[in-house]
Design an enzyme around this catalytic site. Structure first.
Site, PDB file in Angstrom:
ATOM      1  N   GLN A 189       0.848  -1.212   0.000  1.00  0.00           N
ATOM      2  CA  GLN A 189       0.000   0.000   0.000  1.00  0.00           C
ATOM      3  C   GLN A 189       0.878   1.256   0.000  1.00  0.00           C
ATOM      4  O   GLN A 189       2.068   1.178   0.284  1.00  0.00           O
ATOM      5  CB  GLN A 189      -0.928  -0.001   1.225  1.00  0.00           C
ATOM      6  CG  GLN A 189      -0.250  -0.370   2.526  1.00  0.00           C
ATOM      7  CD  GLN A 189      -1.191  -1.076   3.521  1.00  0.00           C
ATOM      8  OE1 GLN A 189      -2.435  -0.979   3.472  1.00  0.00           O
ATOM      9  NE2 GLN A 189      -0.595  -1.787   4.477  1.00  0.00           N
ATOM     10  N   HIS A 198     -10.078   3.274  18.645  1.00  0.00           N
ATOM     11  CA  HIS A 198      -9.436   2.073  19.180  1.00  0.00           C
ATOM     12  C   HIS A 198     -10.078   1.605  20.492  1.00  0.00           C
ATOM     13  O   HIS A 198     -10.219   0.400  20.723  1.00  0.00           O
ATOM     14  CB  HIS A 198      -7.928   2.309  19.344  1.00  0.00           C
ATOM     15  CG  HIS A 198      -7.236   2.440  18.022  1.00  0.00           C
ATOM     16  ND1 HIS A 198      -6.764   3.650  17.524  1.00  0.00           N
ATOM     17  CD2 HIS A 198      -6.986   1.525  17.049  1.00  0.00           C
ATOM     18  CE1 HIS A 198      -6.245   3.458  16.325  1.00  0.00           C
ATOM     19  NE2 HIS A 198      -6.363   2.187  16.004  1.00  0.00           N
ATOM     20  N   GLU A 202      -0.923   0.294  13.352  1.00  0.00           N
ATOM     21  CA  GLU A 202      -0.357   1.380  14.185  1.00  0.00           C
ATOM     22  C   GLU A 202       0.087   0.853  15.539  1.00  0.00           C
ATOM     23  O   GLU A 202       0.901   1.456  16.227  1.00  0.00           O
ATOM     24  CB  GLU A 202      -1.388   2.482  14.473  1.00  0.00           C
ATOM     25  CG  GLU A 202      -2.069   3.125  13.340  1.00  0.00           C
ATOM     26  CD  GLU A 202      -3.426   2.514  13.066  1.00  0.00           C
ATOM     27  OE1 GLU A 202      -3.549   1.279  13.149  1.00  0.00           O
ATOM     28  OE2 GLU A 202      -4.342   3.266  12.710  1.00  0.00           O
ATOM     29  N   ASP A 216      -0.240  -8.597  10.942  1.00  0.00           N
ATOM     30  CA  ASP A 216      -0.430  -7.586   9.906  1.00  0.00           C
ATOM     31  C   ASP A 216       0.344  -7.995   8.658  1.00  0.00           C
ATOM     32  O   ASP A 216       1.436  -8.534   8.762  1.00  0.00           O
ATOM     33  CB  ASP A 216       0.047  -6.192  10.388  1.00  0.00           C
ATOM     34  CG  ASP A 216      -0.580  -5.071   9.546  1.00  0.00           C
ATOM     35  OD1 ASP A 216      -1.419  -4.330  10.071  1.00  0.00           O
ATOM     36  OD2 ASP A 216      -0.241  -4.987   8.337  1.00  0.00           O
ATOM     37  N   ASP A 251      -0.365 -12.479   5.944  1.00  0.00           N
ATOM     38  CA  ASP A 251      -1.751 -12.225   5.529  1.00  0.00           C
ATOM     39  C   ASP A 251      -2.671 -12.830   6.592  1.00  0.00           C
ATOM     40  O   ASP A 251      -2.554 -14.032   6.910  1.00  0.00           O
ATOM     41  CB  ASP A 251      -1.987 -12.867   4.158  1.00  0.00           C
ATOM     42  CG  ASP A 251      -3.460 -12.848   3.771  1.00  0.00           C
ATOM     43  OD1 ASP A 251      -3.880 -13.707   2.997  1.00  0.00           O
ATOM     44  OD2 ASP A 251      -4.196 -11.983   4.286  1.00  0.00           O
ATOM     45  N   ASP A 274      -9.047  -5.501  12.642  1.00  0.00           N
ATOM     46  CA  ASP A 274      -8.822  -4.059  12.537  1.00  0.00           C
ATOM     47  C   ASP A 274      -8.139  -3.785  11.198  1.00  0.00           C
ATOM     48  O   ASP A 274      -6.963  -3.440  11.107  1.00  0.00           O
ATOM     49  CB  ASP A 274      -7.948  -3.593  13.701  1.00  0.00           C
ATOM     50  CG  ASP A 274      -7.715  -2.093  13.676  1.00  0.00           C
ATOM     51  OD1 ASP A 274      -6.743  -1.638  14.348  1.00  0.00           O
ATOM     52  OD2 ASP A 274      -8.457  -1.381  12.981  1.00  0.00           O
TER      53      ASP A 274
HETATM   54  N1  SAM Z   1      -8.114   1.874  12.133  1.00  0.00           N
HETATM   55  C1  SAM Z   1      -8.044   1.799  10.706  1.00  0.00           C
HETATM   56  C2  SAM Z   1      -9.376   2.051  10.094  1.00  0.00           C
HETATM   57  O1  SAM Z   1     -10.371   1.686  10.706  1.00  0.00           O
HETATM   58  O2  SAM Z   1      -9.406   2.629   9.026  1.00  0.00           O
HETATM   59  C3  SAM Z   1      -7.493   0.476  10.250  1.00  0.00           C
HETATM   60  C4  SAM Z   1      -6.339   0.033  11.099  1.00  0.00           C
HETATM   61  S1  SAM Z   1      -4.903  -0.482  10.365  1.00  0.00           S
HETATM   62  C5  SAM Z   1      -4.041   0.860   9.801  1.00  0.00           C
HETATM   63  C6  SAM Z   1      -5.394  -1.389   8.936  1.00  0.00           C
HETATM   64  C7  SAM Z   1      -4.366  -2.487   8.760  1.00  0.00           C
HETATM   65  O3  SAM Z   1      -4.875  -3.589   8.005  1.00  0.00           O
HETATM   66  C8  SAM Z   1      -3.081  -2.035   8.039  1.00  0.00           C
HETATM   67  O4  SAM Z   1      -2.014  -2.053   8.957  1.00  0.00           O
HETATM   68  C9  SAM Z   1      -2.901  -3.075   6.918  1.00  0.00           C
HETATM   69  O5  SAM Z   1      -1.554  -3.402   6.667  1.00  0.00           O
HETATM   70  C10 SAM Z   1      -3.707  -4.237   7.483  1.00  0.00           C
HETATM   71  N2  SAM Z   1      -4.142  -5.246   6.504  1.00  0.00           N
HETATM   72  C11 SAM Z   1      -4.765  -5.046   5.331  1.00  0.00           C
HETATM   73  N3  SAM Z   1      -5.023  -6.237   4.736  1.00  0.00           N
HETATM   74  C12 SAM Z   1      -4.558  -7.215   5.582  1.00  0.00           C
HETATM   75  C13 SAM Z   1      -4.520  -8.634   5.542  1.00  0.00           C
HETATM   76  N4  SAM Z   1      -5.016  -9.318   4.481  1.00  0.00           N
HETATM   77  N5  SAM Z   1      -3.968  -9.304   6.588  1.00  0.00           N
HETATM   78  C14 SAM Z   1      -3.448  -8.623   7.654  1.00  0.00           C
HETATM   79  N6  SAM Z   1      -3.444  -7.263   7.745  1.00  0.00           N
HETATM   80  C15 SAM Z   1      -3.999  -6.576   6.713  1.00  0.00           C
END
Ligand code: SAM
Length: 292
Positions: A34, A65, A89, A109, A141, A159
């Site tokens: 990303q 959170h 985060e 993550d 993943d 999340d």
């Molecule tokens: N609080 C934020 C919101 O509600 O918009 C989202 C929290 S966090 C930044 C979102 C996370 O999802 C990112 O760190 C991203 O790398 C992770 N992510 C996306 N796809 C994923 C997957 N298939 N497996 C694990 N993590 C994933």
């Protein structure tokens, strides 16, 4: 990389935007998964932005959170093991570890580069949670982890990036995935996911709600306004046995106090407000209109 040097143009829907001056760019990086940025925005301060969507901001990340984590944690008699999928985060991990019942918190993550960016630029968000001896951070993943793991958890927190955003998370908003999540829950376990915004993205929201309802016997929805998103963000819980709306404000405050959990937004009375959403958000309206 086309950069809006003067203003962050943040989508709140497919057609509307919040325009906010960018005061400073801490870092901007295209990771394997990303486009990640840590920006200083007028009104919201330091923010994490992924693919143009603000994930959280220093002024109101605790709204999100605390609301994502504590309702299910408090609804569980004694949550010891927690799985977090996403949560780059480290703020979700921070909130989970506040409960002195927790012995193990696994955060999975997909994006290791993003977690490193968080460790370096978002110290106010994770507050050292990554270094807690009870925490394990897995770069993987989340779907693959849940499909291949044998471990069971008391609480599973999804999340992820929004269901309408990057396709790297799309498969983690499906019936197939939720049925695997159910298999990973201990007796009395509860799952919660952030589910985007039922008002601006009804299609995505109601398809997630339907998928969860097709897997879990007990489903609750709740939500709250998060200023930096410009809308009410919705959360959905799933469990075989636990209905989070049954908790009284007194029980919530008692459990928070007993576990030594200090919060800024989430309290007993807030719990009541969170879980009393308009009927349509709970999907009753959607069902009522089906076949109209
Ligand atoms: N609080 C934020 C919101 O509600 O918009 C989202 C929290 S966090 C930044 C979102 C996370 O999802 C990112 O760190 C991203 O790398 C992770 N992510 C996306 N796809 C994923 C997957 N298939 N497996 C694990 N993590 C994933």
């Amino acid at each position: 990389m086309e950069l809006k040097w003067l203003n962050m143009i943040e989508p709140i829907s497919r057609r509307s935007y919040i325009v906010t001056p960018i005061l400073k760019i801490h870092v901007l990086k295209r990771t394997k998964y990303q486009e990640a940025g840590v920006l200083e925005l007028a009104e919201f301060g330091k923010c994490l932005v992924l693919d143009g969507y603000v994930q959280s901001s220093i002024v109101d990340e605790h709204y999100y959170h605390e609301s994502l984590v504590h309702p299910v944690m408090v609804a569980h008699e004694e949550p010891r093991s927690v799985l977090i999928i996403g949560g780059g985060e480290g703020a979700t991990l921070r909130e989970v570890l506040k409960h002195n019942t927790v012995q193990r918190a696994v955060m999975v993550d997909i994006d290791g580069e993003l977690v490193e960016i968080a460790k370096r630029y978002l110290k106010e968000f994770h507050q050292g949670a990554f270094d807690d001896p009870r925490a394990e951070v897995v770069i993987e993943d989340g779907r693959k982890y849940v499909l291949e793991s044998e471990e069971k958890f008391d609480i599973i927190i999804l999340d992820l990036v929004d269901p309408f955003a990057s396709e790297i998370a799309t498969k983690l908003y499906t019936r197939e995935f939720y049925s695997k999540v159910l298999e990973r829950l201990n007796e009395g376990g509860i799952m919660v996911t952030q589910a985007g915004c039922s008002f601006y993205y009804p299609e995505e929201y109601f398809s997630v709600l339907k998928a969860i309802k097709s897997v879990f016997p007990i489903v609750n929805t709740y939500g709250l306004w998060v200023p930096v998103y410009g809308y009410v963000i919705n959360f959905i819980t799933g469990s075989k046995t636990v209905d989070i709306t049954k908790l009284t404000p007194e029980e919530v405050d008692l459990r928070l106090a007993k576990r030594g959990v200090k919060t800024r937004v989430y309290k007993g009375k807030t719990h009541l407000a969170l879980v009393n959403m308009p009927l349509y958000v709970r999907g009753e309206y959607a069902e009522a209109t089906e076949g109209d």
